[in-house]
Design an enzyme around this catalytic site. Structure first.
Site, PDB file in Angstrom:
ATOM      1  N   THR A  34       0.922  -1.387  -0.020  1.00  0.00           N
ATOM      2  CA  THR A  34      -0.019   0.024  -0.113  1.00  0.00           C
ATOM      3  C   THR A  34       0.722   1.390   0.124  1.00  0.00           C
ATOM      4  O   THR A  34       0.654   2.067  -1.037  1.00  0.00           O
ATOM      5  CB  THR A  34      -1.016  -0.065   1.174  1.00  0.00           C
ATOM      6  OG1 THR A  34      -1.715  -1.264   1.156  1.00  0.00           O
ATOM      7  CG2 THR A  34      -2.043   1.375   1.139  1.00  0.00           C
ATOM      8  N   VAL A  35       1.595   1.356   0.979  1.00  0.00           N
ATOM      9  CA  VAL A  35       2.453   2.571   1.213  1.00  0.00           C
ATOM     10  C   VAL A  35       3.793   2.530  -0.108  1.00  0.00           C
ATOM     11  O   VAL A  35       3.956   3.660  -0.690  1.00  0.00           O
ATOM     12  CB  VAL A  35       3.311   2.627   2.480  1.00  0.00           C
ATOM     13  CG1 VAL A  35       4.048   3.823   2.627  1.00  0.00           C
ATOM     14  CG2 VAL A  35       1.933   2.597   3.629  1.00  0.00           C
ATOM     15  N   LYS A  77       5.375   1.885  12.741  1.00  0.00           N
ATOM     16  CA  LYS A  77       5.336   2.343  14.188  1.00  0.00           C
ATOM     17  C   LYS A  77       5.746   1.115  15.038  1.00  0.00           C
ATOM     18  O   LYS A  77       6.257   1.446  16.187  1.00  0.00           O
ATOM     19  CB  LYS A  77       3.951   2.720  14.387  1.00  0.00           C
ATOM     20  CG  LYS A  77       3.071   1.673  14.373  1.00  0.00           C
ATOM     21  CD  LYS A  77       1.618   2.015  13.579  1.00  0.00           C
ATOM     22  CE  LYS A  77       1.450   1.271  12.194  1.00  0.00           C
ATOM     23  NZ  LYS A  77       0.499   1.859  11.294  1.00  0.00           N
ATOM     24  N   VAL A 120       3.550   7.936  12.726  1.00  0.00           N
ATOM     25  CA  VAL A 120       2.410   8.358  13.681  1.00  0.00           C
ATOM     26  C   VAL A 120       1.486   9.338  12.648  1.00  0.00           C
ATOM     27  O   VAL A 120       1.853  10.024  12.279  1.00  0.00           O
ATOM     28  CB  VAL A 120       2.717   8.789  14.730  1.00  0.00           C
ATOM     29  CG1 VAL A 120       1.594   9.301  16.009  1.00  0.00           C
ATOM     30  CG2 VAL A 120       3.704   7.960  15.543  1.00  0.00           C
ATOM     31  N   GLY A 123      -0.169   9.099   9.950  1.00  0.00           N
ATOM     32  CA  GLY A 123      -0.100   9.126   8.414  1.00  0.00           C
ATOM     33  C   GLY A 123       0.051  10.444   7.786  1.00  0.00           C
ATOM     34  O   GLY A 123       1.212  10.606   7.648  1.00  0.00           O
ATOM     35  N   ASP A 125      -2.210  -0.579  18.537  1.00  0.00           N
ATOM     36  CA  ASP A 125      -1.594   0.372  17.712  1.00  0.00           C
ATOM     37  C   ASP A 125      -1.560   1.703  18.233  1.00  0.00           C
ATOM     38  O   ASP A 125      -0.551   2.291  18.138  1.00  0.00           O
ATOM     39  CB  ASP A 125      -2.572   0.274  16.346  1.00  0.00           C
ATOM     40  CG  ASP A 125      -1.997   1.319  15.383  1.00  0.00           C
ATOM     41  OD1 ASP A 125      -1.198   1.249  14.533  1.00  0.00           O
ATOM     42  OD2 ASP A 125      -2.812   2.508  15.300  1.00  0.00           O
ATOM     43  N   LYS A 167       1.840   4.101  18.772  1.00  0.00           N
ATOM     44  CA  LYS A 167       1.901   5.569  18.453  1.00  0.00           C
ATOM     45  C   LYS A 167       2.021   6.421  19.716  1.00  0.00           C
ATOM     46  O   LYS A 167       2.857   7.515  19.442  1.00  0.00           O
ATOM     47  CB  LYS A 167       0.695   5.998  17.745  1.00  0.00           C
ATOM     48  CG  LYS A 167       0.605   5.118  16.281  1.00  0.00           C
ATOM     49  CD  LYS A 167      -0.803   5.336  15.801  1.00  0.00           C
ATOM     50  CE  LYS A 167      -0.583   4.666  14.339  1.00  0.00           C
ATOM     51  NZ  LYS A 167      -2.216   4.727  13.824  1.00  0.00           N
ATOM     52  N   GLY A 182      -3.633   5.161   4.675  1.00  0.00           N
ATOM     53  CA  GLY A 182      -3.877   5.013   3.320  1.00  0.00           C
ATOM     54  C   GLY A 182      -2.729   5.423   2.517  1.00  0.00           C
ATOM     55  O   GLY A 182      -1.621   5.925   2.937  1.00  0.00           O
TER      56      GLY A 182
HETATM   57  N1  LIG Z   1      -1.188   1.103   5.101  1.00  0.00           N
HETATM   58  C1  LIG Z   1      -1.071   2.306   5.911  1.00  0.00           C
HETATM   59  O1  LIG Z   1      -2.089   3.089   5.732  1.00  0.00           O
HETATM   60  C2  LIG Z   1       0.071   2.501   6.737  1.00  0.00           C
HETATM   61  C3  LIG Z   1      -0.144   3.905   7.372  1.00  0.00           C
HETATM   62  C4  LIG Z   1       0.995   4.255   8.229  1.00  0.00           C
HETATM   63  C5  LIG Z   1       2.210   3.454   8.384  1.00  0.00           C
HETATM   64  N2  LIG Z   1       2.000   2.208   7.775  1.00  0.00           N
HETATM   65  C6  LIG Z   1       3.067   1.284   7.820  1.00  0.00           C
HETATM   66  O2  LIG Z   1       3.944   1.376   6.684  1.00  0.00           O
HETATM   67  C7  LIG Z   1       4.487  -0.013   6.532  1.00  0.00           C
HETATM   68  C8  LIG Z   1       4.057  -0.676   5.173  1.00  0.00           C
HETATM   69  O3  LIG Z   1       2.390  -1.034   5.344  1.00  0.00           O
HETATM   70  P1  LIG Z   1       1.688  -1.614   4.024  1.00  0.00           P
HETATM   71  O4  LIG Z   1       0.356  -1.156   4.425  1.00  0.00           O
HETATM   72  O5  LIG Z   1       2.427  -0.633   2.752  1.00  0.00           O
HETATM   73  O6  LIG Z   1       2.082  -2.962   4.194  1.00  0.00           O
HETATM   74  P2  LIG Z   1       1.608  -4.076   2.797  1.00  0.00           P
HETATM   75  O7  LIG Z   1       0.704  -3.442   1.947  1.00  0.00           O
HETATM   76  O8  LIG Z   1       1.379  -5.468   3.375  1.00  0.00           O
HETATM   77  O9  LIG Z   1       3.078  -4.107   2.070  1.00  0.00           O
HETATM   78  C9  LIG Z   1       4.393  -4.805   2.590  1.00  0.00           C
HETATM   79  C10 LIG Z   1       5.290  -4.879   1.508  1.00  0.00           C
HETATM   80  O10 LIG Z   1       6.457  -5.380   1.914  1.00  0.00           O
HETATM   81  C11 LIG Z   1       6.901  -6.467   1.074  1.00  0.00           C
HETATM   82  N3  LIG Z   1       7.636  -7.447   2.172  1.00  0.00           N
HETATM   83  C12 LIG Z   1       7.040  -8.318   3.115  1.00  0.00           C
HETATM   84  N4  LIG Z   1       7.987  -8.893   3.672  1.00  0.00           N
HETATM   85  C13 LIG Z   1       9.034  -8.809   3.090  1.00  0.00           C
HETATM   86  C14 LIG Z   1      10.618  -8.995   3.323  1.00  0.00           C
HETATM   87  N5  LIG Z   1      10.660  -9.983   4.116  1.00  0.00           N
HETATM   88  N6  LIG Z   1      11.239  -8.628   2.554  1.00  0.00           N
HETATM   89  C15 LIG Z   1      11.148  -7.737   1.640  1.00  0.00           C
HETATM   90  N7  LIG Z   1       9.966  -7.120   1.270  1.00  0.00           N
HETATM   91  C16 LIG Z   1       9.036  -7.702   2.111  1.00  0.00           C
HETATM   92  C17 LIG Z   1       5.698  -7.119   0.745  1.00  0.00           C
HETATM   93  O11 LIG Z   1       6.160  -7.664  -0.655  1.00  0.00           O
HETATM   94  P3  LIG Z   1       5.006  -8.308  -1.586  1.00  0.00           P
HETATM   95  O12 LIG Z   1       4.472  -7.093  -2.344  1.00  0.00           O
HETATM   96  O13 LIG Z   1       5.892  -9.288  -2.602  1.00  0.00           O
HETATM   97  O14 LIG Z   1       4.260  -9.002  -0.717  1.00  0.00           O
HETATM   98  C18 LIG Z   1       4.837  -5.757   0.449  1.00  0.00           C
HETATM   99  O15 LIG Z   1       5.284  -5.085  -1.061  1.00  0.00           O
HETATM  100  C19 LIG Z   1       4.197  -0.700   7.730  1.00  0.00           C
HETATM  101  O16 LIG Z   1       5.319  -0.671   8.778  1.00  0.00           O
HETATM  102  C20 LIG Z   1       3.072   0.113   8.247  1.00  0.00           C
HETATM  103  O17 LIG Z   1       2.748  -0.141   9.816  1.00  0.00           O
HETATM  104  C21 LIG Z   1       1.125   1.858   6.925  1.00  0.00           C
END
Ligand SMILES: NC(=O)c1ccc[n+]([C@@H]2O[C@H](COP(=O)([O-])OP(=O)(O)OC[C@H]3O[C@@H](n4cnc5c(N)ncnc54)[C@H](OP(=O)(O)O)[C@@H]3O)[C@@H](O)[C@H]2O)c1
Length: 426
Positions: free
Chosen positions: A11-12, A102, A129, A131, A198, A202, A301
């Protein structure tokens, strides 16, 4: 040009790539970004939301981080163990790091920040924290002249979405949670959000910043989630002039102790946080000399989070040679939760016995809990149990808990169904 490695393309990560691929009209420094590789778990996974050249993808993130060309590493992988190793490797190799993680920063932030400091590089985590809300940089810099006395925040969008829908549509927790999971606002396993983990992470990060790089052990922050809240409590709170919100609290007491906690609370409709609805986040800061400041915006998001991640990168490119300062080892004593003083809301069921209100008043009074109001809201079942809602004046938590223990033993009380804190001194 600056060579950047991106770890994670979910997502990010996809949101970050979208910004890199469309720099027109944004900060001119973005035109200097050269993405040298993207670490993923699986190179063959379909990626309909990303126009990334397949040659940039790698399943060996450790090799990518150690690539001598890479100057900045962006970690948006998630979880703790692997990112911890990747970020340690990057920092030890003298690379700047940006992370949105986080869970990692709440557990290992002070260690990693100290490592970055000793290596003379940046470790930035604006997206961890709030977003898309600029929060960490403003707290560090724009409010650097201030002494922060308190922080009150809604920092978890999922629970705020659930509580908002329960309030606006009069629906049960279970039904709104199921809908939130279907719409992607809640995870299949919602515990991290609904149990308050969560928000606890934060708060640990925010408290360590506002109280000047304190080490805040995560488990030392008392935490309660929203799973016990029913549509009945939401309705009764509304009738009394309150919204129920999951809040993160950080106060510095006059004695210099830190009062840190995460819990649902009744928030008066006159309070600005009561109007923060759906998945939005808000953080209210009280500081000297600025007074009250409120930060508000989308807490998660792809777009909002990528906005914060790329802002960190731009900051690094703007001032690469002036990384973090501070002492990351100091500690503050915490105020025990028993000594925290708040008002309380309590919902209980009483038998239709003579003198039941008197017995309740006596039990509260014996524990030095004075009552603001007792209201009978409904009568239930063949036993004609009266549902009572009580609001206390400001009391110490241990006094309130002691009174509740006595009340649970009263023969005229059928059940004590829920107790919540109430914001404001009343
Ligand atoms: N989503 C949000 O709105 C949001 C908001 C604030 C903070 N965050 C933080 O941002 C971070 C990412 O969140 P996200 O929602 O983007 O997660 P996500 O959609 O689950 O994406 C995770 C990514 O990391 C890759 N990955 C997983 N394990 C791996 C490994 N061992 N080596 C290399 N790559 C690996 C995955 O690869 P594949 O694509 O091949 O599966 C995927 O591309 C987290 O720490 C989350 O807490 C997210």
């Amino acid at each position: 040009m600056v060579n950047v490695a991106l770890l994670g393309l979910g997502t990010v990560g996809s949101g970050v790539v979208n910004i890199f691929q469309d720099p027109e009209g944004r900060d001119p420094l973005l035109k200097e970004v050269n993405l040298v590789g993207v670490g993923v778990r699986s190179k063959t996974k379909p990626r309909p939301n990303s126009k990334i050249a397949p040659a940039l993808l790698t399943e060996d993130s450790f090799a990518l981080v150690q690539d001598p060309r890479v100057e900045v590493v962006i970690e948006v992988v998630g979880s703790v163990d692997i990112p911890l190793k990747l970020i340690r490797t990057a920092l030890k190799a003298g690379k700047h790091v940006v992370t949105a993680n986080k869970a990692l920063m709440a557990r290992h932030g002070t260690e990693l920040l100290a490592l970055a400091q000793s290596q003379g590089v940046h470790l930035r985590y604006e997206a961890a924290v709030g977003g898309g809300i600029p929060l960490i940089q403003p707290l560090h810099q724009c409010l650097g002249a201030n002494r922060v006395s308190s922080l009150l925040g809604i920092v978890n969008g999922t629970t705020n979405y659930i509580l908002t829908k329960m309030t606006q549509e009069g629906r049960s927790y279970a039904s709104v949670l199921a809908e939130a999971q279907h719409l992607g606002f809640a995870e299949a396993n919602p515990a991290a959000d609904v149990e308050g983990y969560d928000a606890q992470e934060k708060l640990a990060i925010l408290a360590s910043i506002i109280f000047r790089n304190q080490l805040i052990p995560l488990d030392s922050i008392p935490r309660k989630g929203i799973t016990g809240i029913s549509d009945v409590d939401i309705r009764y709170a509304a009738e009394l002039g309150y919204a129920i919100k999951l809040v993160a609290v950080a106060n510095r007491t006059k004695e210099g102790l830190l009062d840190l906690r995460v819990h649902p609370a009744l928030v008066p409709y006159t309070h600005p946080l009561s109007k923060v609805d759906n998945a939005f986040n808000a953080v209210l800061i009280e500081a000297d000399p600025v007074g009250q400041i409120m930060f508000y915006g989308p807490g998660a998001g792809a777009g909002p989070t990528a906005s914060a991640v790329v802002a960190d990168l731009i900051n690094i490119l703007s001032v690469p040679d002036s990384p973090m300062d501070g002492d990351f080892t100091a500690t503050y004593p915490l105020l025990p939760i028993d000594d925290v003083e708040t008002r309380f809301y309590c919902r209980l069921k009483a038998k239709d016995d003579l003198g039941v209100i008197g017995h309740l008043g006596q039990a509260f009074g014996d524990s030095a809990v004075s009552l603001e109001s007792i209201v009978q809201k409904a009568v239930h079942g063949p036993d004609q149990l009266a549902e009572l809602v009580i609001i206390t004046h400001q009391v110490q938590t241990k006094c309130f808990n002691e009174a509740i223990q006595k009340i649970q033993k009263l023969s005229s009380i059928a059940s004590v169904d829920l107790a919540l804190r109430v914001l404001g001194s009343g």
